[in-house]
Design a protein around this motif. Sequence first.
Motif, mmCIF file in Angstrom:
data_model
loop_
_atom_site.group_PDB
_atom_site.id
_atom_site.type_symbol
_atom_site.label_atom_id
_atom_site.label_comp_id
_atom_site.label_asym_id
_atom_site.label_seq_id
_atom_site.Cartn_x
_atom_site.Cartn_y
_atom_site.Cartn_z
ATOM 1 N N SER A 121 2.690 -30.095 -15.657
ATOM 2 C CA SER A 121 2.567 -30.607 -17.226
ATOM 3 C C SER A 121 3.802 -29.424 -18.178
ATOM 4 C CB SER A 121 1.373 -30.167 -18.386
ATOM 5 O OG SER A 121 1.516 -30.262 -19.599
ATOM 6 N N LYS A 167 2.431 -33.580 -20.692
ATOM 7 C CA LYS A 167 2.384 -32.774 -21.174
ATOM 8 C C LYS A 167 0.799 -32.367 -22.154
ATOM 9 C CE LYS A 167 4.623 -29.950 -24.555
ATOM 10 N NZ LYS A 167 5.267 -28.827 -23.726
ATOM 11 N N THR A 168 0.527 -31.584 -22.277
ATOM 12 C CA THR A 168 -0.871 -30.702 -22.581
ATOM 13 C C THR A 168 -0.485 -31.275 -24.591
ATOM 14 O OG1 THR A 168 -0.403 -29.259 -21.616
ATOM 15 C CG2 THR A 168 -1.724 -28.851 -23.463
ATOM 16 N N THR A 183 0.860 -22.993 -8.751
ATOM 17 C CA THR A 183 2.153 -23.394 -9.507
ATOM 18 C C THR A 183 2.838 -21.650 -10.294
ATOM 19 O OG1 THR A 183 3.085 -24.215 -12.210
ATOM 20 C CG2 THR A 183 0.859 -23.187 -11.953
ATOM 21 N N ASP A 196 7.611 -20.725 -9.851
ATOM 22 C CA ASP A 196 7.878 -20.682 -8.958
ATOM 23 C C ASP A 196 8.569 -21.289 -7.272
ATOM 24 O OD1 ASP A 196 10.664 -18.686 -8.372
ATOM 25 O OD2 ASP A 196 9.678 -16.890 -7.067
ATOM 26 N N THR A 256 10.429 -25.308 -13.280
ATOM 27 C CA THR A 256 11.691 -25.101 -13.031
ATOM 28 C C THR A 256 12.578 -26.477 -12.315
ATOM 29 O OG1 THR A 256 10.828 -23.446 -13.821
ATOM 30 C CG2 THR A 256 13.155 -23.327 -12.837
HETATM 31 C C1 LIG Z 1 9.437 -25.938 -21.039
HETATM 32 C C2 LIG Z 1 8.091 -25.802 -19.643
HETATM 33 C C3 LIG Z 1 7.347 -26.179 -21.082
HETATM 34 C C4 LIG Z 1 5.984 -26.705 -20.196
HETATM 35 N N1 LIG Z 1 5.156 -26.824 -20.987
HETATM 36 C C5 LIG Z 1 3.086 -27.153 -20.245
HETATM 37 C C6 LIG Z 1 2.548 -27.441 -20.723
HETATM 38 O O1 LIG Z 1 2.829 -28.289 -22.082
HETATM 39 N N2 LIG Z 1 1.396 -27.470 -20.500
HETATM 40 C C7 LIG Z 1 1.176 -27.168 -19.381
HETATM 41 O O2 LIG Z 1 0.269 -26.319 -18.936
HETATM 42 N N3 LIG Z 1 2.497 -26.413 -18.779
HETATM 43 C C8 LIG Z 1 3.493 -26.230 -19.425
HETATM 44 N N4 LIG Z 1 4.549 -25.448 -18.670
HETATM 45 C C9 LIG Z 1 4.193 -25.216 -17.577
HETATM 46 C C10 LIG Z 1 4.219 -25.445 -15.669
HETATM 47 O O3 LIG Z 1 3.542 -26.662 -15.997
HETATM 48 C C11 LIG Z 1 4.603 -24.499 -14.491
HETATM 49 O O4 LIG Z 1 3.519 -24.606 -14.517
HETATM 50 C C12 LIG Z 1 4.903 -23.347 -14.813
HETATM 51 O O5 LIG Z 1 6.398 -23.653 -15.612
HETATM 52 C C13 LIG Z 1 5.206 -22.520 -13.769
HETATM 53 O O6 LIG Z 1 6.077 -23.678 -12.383
HETATM 54 P P1 LIG Z 1 7.592 -23.394 -12.258
HETATM 55 O O7 LIG Z 1 7.630 -22.273 -11.913
HETATM 56 O O8 LIG Z 1 7.764 -24.698 -11.254
HETATM 57 O O9 LIG Z 1 7.881 -24.016 -13.531
HETATM 58 C C14 LIG Z 1 5.801 -25.540 -19.369
HETATM 59 C C15 LIG Z 1 6.633 -25.377 -18.483
HETATM 60 C C16 LIG Z 1 8.086 -25.238 -19.151
HETATM 61 C C17 LIG Z 1 9.379 -24.569 -18.102
#
Ligand SMILES: Cc1cc2nc3c(=O)[nH]c(=O)nc-3n(C[C@H](O)[C@H](O)[C@H](O)COP(=O)(O)O)c2cc1C
Length: 385
Positions: free
Chosen positions: A49, A73-74, A292, A294, A316
């Motif tokens: 999300s 998105k949440t 989830t 990295d 990311t």
């Molecule tokens: C800019 C941004 C916005 C995010 N918004 C949400 C969100 O609205 N709801 C949610 O559950 N996770 C949100 N996340 C978390 C991501 O879904 C993900 O679980 C988290 O970033 C870890 O994964 P990554 O290391 O691949 O980024 C967001 C992450 C980023 C970077």
Amino acid sequence: MRERLAGDFERFARAFPADFPEYVRERYRIDLRARYLGLSLPHPIGKGSGQLSLNLDQLETDRAAGLAFVVLKTVIAEDPSGQRTMGAWAIHETKMKVEPIRSPSGRSGWTVTWKGRGWDRSFDDYLALVRAAGELTRAGFPAIPSAKFHLPLLDEPFRSAEYRHTTVALARAWGEPALALEKDFSPTLAGDPLADERDRVLRWLAEVPREIRAAAEGTPVRLALKLMNARYDDGFQLAMLDAATGADALVCFNRLWSAERGVAYGGPELSERNLRVLTAAAGRLHPHLAGTGDICSGRRLLEYARAGCECVQLHTFFQLPLSEYPATEGSRTSRALHALVFHPERGLIAGLLELEEQGVLHRQGGELRFLDLVPSSAPAAPATP
Ligand SMILES: Cc1cc2nc3c(=O)[nH]c(=O)nc-3n(C[C@H](O)[C@H](O)[C@H](O)COP(=O)(O)O)c2cc1C
């Protein structure tokens, strides 16, 4: 096999086939199928999300690229009068900065710096997206809503009206089959005074699933809790896993919180913590897990799988500068999938073949199966096709 992989990696850098799971099954005899919330997925890679799942165009691009699923998105829950107890999370912020980051252990990776929070448009706009998401799901590309609901202090009741109004509206907009929903416990919540008391957090995890199911008024809901990285130690992360037994799945774990900078962050420190906690949770009974944090290579994905995750959610890695992807054509999603699956050293196929060589994974009926790698600590639930 290795030569074949090197050839495919080079060839697909220019044109990535969205139906790669079939190709991988035929050519490498590897079955990549995975699972999330009772849905059978062609492979384990989905999108978490966030800012990359705000509109239909983004969803269509991801489907066309061959992503397995996406989480919207949440949205911030509201009651029939439009009041939102978590309204502080519905703030508007567009600027995101993708930056290199180094973990205290000295490993380098990427993080996205962003001051925003939840969905910042109207609930009706969100329901329109959920309607489209339901259709995509029925057409074979799961697109799952995510929401944040009222979280009470220890001596307060849950605001059931907010739970009911939001859950019923989401379920109606989504349609058949039973609503799949993520409840987000975000890093900004972890950093908020609301999460100052451990018993309060554990109560939320124990009682929120019951609230949401009751709110759905008899319609079944497939519910995942996306757990935060709380500001406490690993032992508390394990206590959170133990408390959240009422969910169908747990997404482990959202980004870390920097109190000094007032922002969430990711990178290798996040995966180190998540994998350490998930490994420590091995053998405990808990809902199905999705990983989830990295995940920037197939190898890292396999570490999450071996720690119990039946699929993964990335954010990311779909946001890196184009020069970071080995592919030269296609959307960021498609370039990311190319690297995650086909990279000859760090990709999913290379990693699975290596695990076979090491005797960790064995062929069944001539095939290596991704899901065989995942130790099961959840009660078996049949996946629907
Ligand atoms: C800019 C941004 C916005 C995010 N918004 C949400 C969100 O609205 N709801 C949610 O559950 N996770 C949100 N996340 C978390 C991501 O879904 C993900 O679980 C988290 O970033 C870890 O994964 P990554 O290391 O691949 O980024 C967001 C992450 C980023 C970077």
